[in-house]
Design a protein around this motif. Structure first.
Motif, PDB file in Angstrom:
ATOM      1  N   SER A 144     -20.771  -2.757  31.755  1.00  0.00           N
ATOM      2  CA  SER A 144     -22.021  -2.522  31.033  1.00  0.00           C
ATOM      3  C   SER A 144     -22.281  -3.589  29.982  1.00  0.00           C
ATOM      4  CB  SER A 144     -21.992  -1.139  30.368  1.00  0.00           C
ATOM      5  OG  SER A 144     -20.956  -1.076  29.390  1.00  0.00           O
ATOM      6  N   ASP A 223     -13.268   3.256  34.378  1.00  0.00           N
ATOM      7  CA  ASP A 223     -13.151   3.381  32.920  1.00  0.00           C
ATOM      8  C   ASP A 223     -11.692   3.513  32.491  1.00  0.00           C
ATOM      9  OD1 ASP A 223     -15.834   3.194  32.750  1.00  0.00           O
ATOM     10  OD2 ASP A 223     -16.216   5.254  32.125  1.00  0.00           O
ATOM     11  N   THR A 239     -17.320  -2.771  24.919  1.00  0.00           N
ATOM     12  CA  THR A 239     -18.201  -1.958  25.727  1.00  0.00           C
ATOM     13  C   THR A 239     -19.424  -1.525  24.928  1.00  0.00           C
ATOM     14  OG1 THR A 239     -18.320   0.063  27.071  1.00  0.00           O
ATOM     15  CG2 THR A 239     -17.011   0.171  25.071  1.00  0.00           C
ATOM     16  N   ASP A 241     -20.687   1.459  26.351  1.00  0.00           N
ATOM     17  CA  ASP A 241     -20.693   2.778  26.986  1.00  0.00           C
ATOM     18  C   ASP A 241     -20.092   3.807  26.028  1.00  0.00           C
ATOM     19  OD1 ASP A 241     -20.308   5.044  28.554  1.00  0.00           O
ATOM     20  OD2 ASP A 241     -19.893   3.892  30.357  1.00  0.00           O
TER      21      ASP A 241
END
Length: 335
Positions: A144, A223, A239, A241
């Protein structure tokens, strides 16, 4: 210039070796001296051409091969001392066993060192030679954060001097997104690949593709693989996220959240400060209008509902920090 001199000296040495071999041959040997010279010089030229065409060489891979072959030879020598009495009656069989054993041990040692070259350390008392890595802890990139693209701009500022690591499994996920049948996902995936290529082309960015398969990563989600890899490398996960952020904290793995960095860099407006904002749309309240600052911060303006499309001089009443970012509440007072 140094390489040119080295290659010329190497060719001279190859010529000297051919001369030594020719002078050592018996006078009655049915071997053409010119063929010996041409053969040895051909081998030397082939070695130089291979060195020229294989321009990108990694010191850790080369060292792993050197040490692997050296350790393989040493193990072969030690084992042969123990096994030699068993083949005292058959010299031919003993030589064959020695060659096979040397071949296997050299391959196994070299293979092990190549697969573990990132962890390989050559220790001497009071001296430790390790692979040079910029910064302190490596930064493991999430898919991401690469698609987001801000990491490239952030690295270019020089804030991070750490090594950036893109795991192979995350890169595979990014390639799958770029090949998606959904147009939006395909555009996002291709933008992420463009960001990676831009960082790899920058000589000031230390970006490495980590392609080792660690046993503890088998069967885990992407993940969790990122978190376990960061723990293995003693690094940090980068990240944007929210869920990955939570998983990393559960495993006591440091996280750099780009959203939190972005929020911390937004300008701070204190109550009673004034600024100009353009009203974009009506708010949820009866008299509220909503505008946005240049960095995307939402501004809720009391008395701005009927001023959509206008730039207003507003006064800050309060601010609110949320997980999604900062909100500013302001009031427009008519003159």
């Amino acid at each position: 210039m140094e390489l040119i001199i080295l290659r010329c000296v190497f060719l001279l040495c190859a010529g000297g070796v051919s001369w030594i071999i020719n002078t050592a041959l018996p006078s009655d040997a049915d071997i053409n001296p010119y063929l010996v010279f041409v053969g040895i010089m051909g081998i030397a030229v082939a070695a130089i051409m291979g060195d020229i065409f294989i321009s990108s060489k990694r010191i850790d891979s080369i060292s792993a091969v050197y040490f692997g072959v050296l350790i393989g030879f040493l193990l072969t020598y030690v084992l042969w001392i123990a096994l030699a009495p068993l083949f005292a009656q058959s010299l031919l069989l003993g030589n064959a066993v020695k060659l096979i054993m040397g071949m296997l041990l050299c391959y196994i040692c070299t293979s092990v060192l190549i697969q573990t070259k990132d962890d390989f350390r050559f220790l001497i008392p009071y001296v430790e030679f390790v692979r040079e890595v910029k910064g302190f802890k490596p930064l493991i990139l999430d898919t991401s954060v690469v698609i987001d693209g801000r990491i490239a701009d952030l690295v270019n500022t020089g804030v991070f001097d750490n090594q950036l690591i893109m795991p192979r499994f995350a890169l595979s996920e990014l390639q799958a997104i770029a090949d998606s049948s959904d147009k939006l996902r395909r555009v996002r995936g291709r933008r992420g690949l463009d960001v990676l290529n831009r960082m790899r082309a920058d000589d000031n960015v230390d970006l490495m593709i980590f392609d080792r398969d660690l046993p503890e990563l088998a069967g885990q989600t992407v993940d969790l693989k990122l978190v376990l890899l960061a723990k293995h490398l003693e690094g940090k996960v980068v990240t944007g996220d929210y869920n990955l952020n939570k998983v990393a904290k559960l495993h006591n793995v440091p996280v750099i959240n780009l959203n939190e960095i972005s929020n911390s860099l937004r300008p701070v407006y204190l109550p009673d400060e004034t600024f100009i904002v353009k009203i974009i749309k009506p708010g949820e309240g009866a008299e509220q209008g909503v505008g946005y600052l240049d960095d995307g911060t939402m501004v809720v303006v009391e008395g701005g509902r009927n001023r959509i499309g206008q730039e207003l001089d507003v006064r800050v009443t309060s601010t609110l920090q949320t997980n999604a970012g900062k909100m500013i509440f302001a009031k427009y007072e008519t003159a």
